[in-house]
Design a protein around this motif. Structure first.
Motif, mmCIF file in Angstrom:
data_model
loop_
_atom_site.group_PDB
_atom_site.id
_atom_site.type_symbol
_atom_site.label_atom_id
_atom_site.label_comp_id
_atom_site.label_asym_id
_atom_site.label_seq_id
_atom_site.Cartn_x
_atom_site.Cartn_y
_atom_site.Cartn_z
ATOM 1 N N GLU A 118 79.580 12.766 95.188
ATOM 2 C CA GLU A 118 78.984 11.848 96.166
ATOM 3 C C GLU A 118 79.905 11.733 97.365
ATOM 4 O O GLU A 118 81.084 11.394 97.237
ATOM 5 N N CYS B 275 66.103 12.771 92.151
ATOM 6 C CA CYS B 275 65.323 11.645 91.623
ATOM 7 C C CYS B 275 64.094 12.155 90.879
ATOM 8 O O CYS B 275 63.732 13.321 90.959
ATOM 9 N N GLY B 276 63.474 11.240 90.141
ATOM 10 C CA GLY B 276 62.253 11.589 89.411
ATOM 11 C C GLY B 276 62.517 11.943 87.969
ATOM 12 O O GLY B 276 63.349 11.322 87.302
ATOM 13 N N HIS C 42 65.918 12.110 98.833
ATOM 14 C CA HIS C 42 64.940 12.098 97.733
ATOM 15 C C HIS C 42 64.434 13.481 97.325
ATOM 16 O O HIS C 42 63.255 13.646 97.001
ATOM 17 N N TYR D 264 72.471 12.758 87.903
ATOM 18 C CA TYR D 264 73.935 12.693 87.955
ATOM 19 C C TYR D 264 74.529 12.790 86.552
ATOM 20 O O TYR D 264 75.477 13.534 86.303
ATOM 21 N N ARG D 265 73.938 12.056 85.619
ATOM 22 C CA ARG D 265 74.379 12.145 84.207
ATOM 23 C C ARG D 265 74.241 13.568 83.700
ATOM 24 O O ARG D 265 75.116 14.087 83.007
ATOM 25 N N ASN E 1 63.541 15.720 94.757
ATOM 26 C CA ASN E 1 63.312 15.311 93.367
ATOM 27 C C ASN E 1 63.295 16.512 92.432
ATOM 28 O O ASN E 1 63.235 17.665 92.866
ATOM 29 N N GLU F 220 70.383 11.479 100.548
ATOM 30 C CA GLU F 220 70.473 10.446 99.517
ATOM 31 C C GLU F 220 69.544 10.721 98.333
ATOM 32 O O GLU F 220 68.521 11.373 98.484
ATOM 33 N N ASP F 221 69.940 10.184 97.189
ATOM 34 C CA ASP F 221 69.059 10.110 96.018
ATOM 35 C C ASP F 221 68.677 11.506 95.505
ATOM 36 O O ASP F 221 67.562 11.716 95.046
ATOM 37 N N THR G 161 74.112 10.489 98.051
ATOM 38 C CA THR G 161 74.051 9.788 96.764
ATOM 39 C C THR G 161 73.189 10.614 95.808
ATOM 40 O O THR G 161 72.446 11.499 96.240
ATOM 41 N N PHE G 162 73.314 10.301 94.520
ATOM 42 C CA PHE G 162 72.516 10.981 93.497
ATOM 43 C C PHE G 162 71.636 9.989 92.756
ATOM 44 O O PHE G 162 72.004 8.828 92.587
ATOM 45 N N ALA G 163 70.505 10.496 92.259
ATOM 46 C CA ALA G 163 69.710 9.709 91.316
ATOM 47 C C ALA G 163 70.459 9.691 89.985
ATOM 48 O O ALA G 163 71.199 10.612 89.658
ATOM 49 N N ARG G 164 70.226 8.622 89.225
ATOM 50 C CA ARG G 164 71.058 8.344 88.052
ATOM 51 C C ARG G 164 70.980 9.408 86.951
ATOM 52 O O ARG G 164 71.991 9.892 86.469
ATOM 53 N N ILE G 165 69.780 9.752 86.531
ATOM 54 C CA ILE G 165 69.668 10.657 85.380
ATOM 55 C C ILE G 165 70.183 12.050 85.753
ATOM 56 O O ILE G 165 70.882 12.694 84.975
#
Lengths: 420, 162
Positions: B103, B62-63, B12, B91-92, B14, B58-59, B85-89
């Motif tokens: 990942e 994020c935020g 996390h 990663y985009r 962020n 992970e993640d 892992t990555f947070a979605r936005i």
């Protein structure tokens, strides 16, 4: 097999009869919201690539909010650039200072959010607008730029987690406590890449504004979006604000969900999320003695009129504790005016709080209420990351507006149920 | 590509930590880079060299959706991020900038700061020459590869728009 509301909206916007989770699509975007922080880079990168023509100016809504009223010269230059750009591009929907507000409160309030629409903004809390049955998600500046010049954007169709929320909320417990409890249970990446769909008796009972609080924080569980099937309350809310047409999509009873989570909220207590993650929630009865330096009431999560009413009810004829200061930030100009007319602002100021112009401001450590090292803030906002509201050595505790108000009076984190 | 790993063995991380909001009144990589990670790693800028790689749990990212987080790290010299892992936005945003985000499960447990990593995109392998180990990663999805190879989303769509 049926489809979820999210799948139906995405299919309708990508020229498909249906879509399934995992599929890549290009979706038409109906509303492109632009705020100060992430739009300026988008304008620059488009100019650099020679792609400067906005495809559909009528779909763009500009709402500078993070650092307004401009906090410094750089911020002033950012908004000045956006203002010039909007004029050049023929974008008429520009919410200038005086009509301004925190974008996720202002967009639905001004009738730009309608059920069945697709919405993007360069801001993670864009998930808010799913509360009105729209597909709405946060993106970065490059996604924003691409959407501005094409009117569409690529998506992987998300899986959906269904949250079936039953029971009635007790006195002093609000939709903020529900979403903090959900995030406490599933974690800050519990819905990573997924849509969080909320349904059940509790959702039916909530006002449209209270539903926005729930969808607003979907991103705090890693979600791509939050969404609620539209009902009569949604229709009434939207029709009171716009004559534009809209289509209602709802999830089929046999829609496929990656997970179904049942929560009964009947015994839920007010929740306080401890530093430094929104998932660090504790029932208020287990918080212990935590003195606070600042209480913050505002933001796209909980700066709406209902939030101010609840806080004012608790603070009427009371005083903010000597060791504490309180900042109230009505999220939009209209909310400010209504709160003023209803006498709420007097209640706050008589209690010793200060009331500011609408702004994202201190929620993200921008301006208007930054924390010093060692300071603690109880806040109705959405994030309590390291340094979120100021010094990396400060601490943010997240709660409902009621808990913020009760804590401001007590000078320490307090149970709002004792004040209602 | 080969670079030195800077490992954050936690989840996390962020975007407020990667680039605090007080610097969002700027958007140039060089300006943002001066403040990358400063709230959680004050030595970051002194340690990082051009071509280095961040490894995290992970993640990651994020935020907030602020793309400034990608720009701050790239401006500081980081050329790739490998995370569990990555947070979605985030990663985009990496894909849209043509910036490598990979990942690789449990990578943060296997790699230490200072390890020399080589990322072999074609074969989906990370080679840790300091530890004589190899880690497989999930292939970057085809559409993302197209965007990355084009040098970012705007280059990718440029033909369509013009």
């Amino acid at each position: 097999m049926g489809s979820t509301i999210t799948e139906k909206i995405l299919a309708a916007h990508s020229g498909r009869d249906n879509v399934k989770p995992g599929e890549l699509i290009n979706a038409e975007i109906d509303v492109i919201m632009c705020h100060d922080v992430t739009t300026t880079p988008a304008i620059d990168m488009l100019a650099e690539k020679g792609l400067s023509k906005v495809a559909y100016p009528e779909r763009v809504v500009v709402m500078p909010d993070h650092f307004v009223p401009n906090k410094d010269i750089q911020s002033a230059e950012m908004v000045a650039k956006i203002r010039r750009w909007a004029k050049e591009q023929g974008i008429e929907q520009f919410y200038e200072l005086g009509r301004h507000g925190v974008c996720h409160a202002l967009l639905p309030e001004q009738g730009h959010v309608r059920p069945g629409k697709t919405i993007i903004c360069g801001d993670s809390h864009t998930s808010t607008h799913g509360a009105l049955g729209a597909f709405s998600t946060g993106v970065g500046s490059t996604d924003l730029a691409a959407t501005l010049v094409t009117g569409e954007l690529w998506f992987k169709v998300p899986e959906t987690i269904l949250f079936r929320l039953s029971g009635k909320l007790g006195k002093g417990v609000y939709s903020k406590d529900v979403i903090l409890e959900i995030i406490r249970r599933i974690g800050v990446d519990g819905a990573l890449y997924k849509t969080m769909e909320f349904t059940g008796e509790l959702i039916d009972d909530l006002s449209v504004e209270a539903r926005m609080t729930v969808c607003n924080m979907a991103i705090e569980a890693g979600g791509k979006s939050g969404i609620i099937n539209p009902d009569q309350k949604t229709i009434d809310y939207v029709k009171a604000r716009t004559d534009e047409p809209f289509e209602l999509f709802t999830s089929d009873p046999d829609a496929e969900y990656s997970q179904v989570i049942d929560i009964d909220v009947s015994d839920l207590e007010p929740i306080v999320a401890f530093p430094h993650l929104p998932s660090n929630g504790k029932p208020v009865s287990q918080v212990g003695e935590i003195l606070i330096d600042q209480a913050y009431l505002g933001s796209c999560t909980n700066g709406r009129i209902e939030d101010l009413r609840v806080a004012a009810e608790i603070m009427k004829n009371k005083k903010v504790a000597n060791n504490t200061r309180m900042i109230v930030v009505p999220a939009t100009t209209d909310i400010w005016k209504r709160a003023n007319k209803e006498g709420l602002l007097d209640i706050f100021m008589d209690a010793g709080a200060t009331v500011s112009s609408p702004t994202c401001g201190a929620c993200l450590g921008g301006h208007m209420g930054i924390l010093a090292a060692g300071e603690r803030c109880i806040s109705s906002t959405n994030r309590n990351f390291v340094g979120r509201m100021g010094s990396p050595k400060s601490e943010v505790f997240l709660s409902s507006p009621a808990t913020v108000a009760a804590s401001a009076i007590a000078g320490k984190i307090a149970d709002p149920r004792k004040y209602l | 590509m080969t670079g030195k790993a800077h490992c954050y063995k936690r989840d996390h991380i962020n975007t407020d930590e990667i680039i605090p909001a007080r610097y969002l009144n700027m958007d140039k990589e060089a300006d943002l880079a001066k403040h990358a990670m400063e709230d959680i790693d004050v030595d970051f800028l002194n340690k990082v060299k051009d071509g280095d790689i961040i490894v995290a749990g992970e993640d990651f990212g994020c935020g907030s959706s602020r793309e400034h987080a990608v720009w701050a790290l790239r401006g500081a010299g980081i050329r790739a991020i490998v995370a569990d892992t990555f947070a979605r936005i985030f990663y985009r945003n990496c894909i849209n900038n043509g910036f490598l985000a990979i990942e690789c499960k449990q990578i943060s447990e296997k790699v230490d700061s200072g390890d020399e990593l080589t990322i072999d995109i074609e074969n989906g392998i990370i080679i840790n020459s300091s530890k004589n180990e190899q880690y497989k990663f999930l292939a970057i999805p085809g559409f993302a590869r197209e965007i990355i190879d084009a040098g970012g989303l705007l280059n990718h769509i440029a033909g369509k728009v013009k």
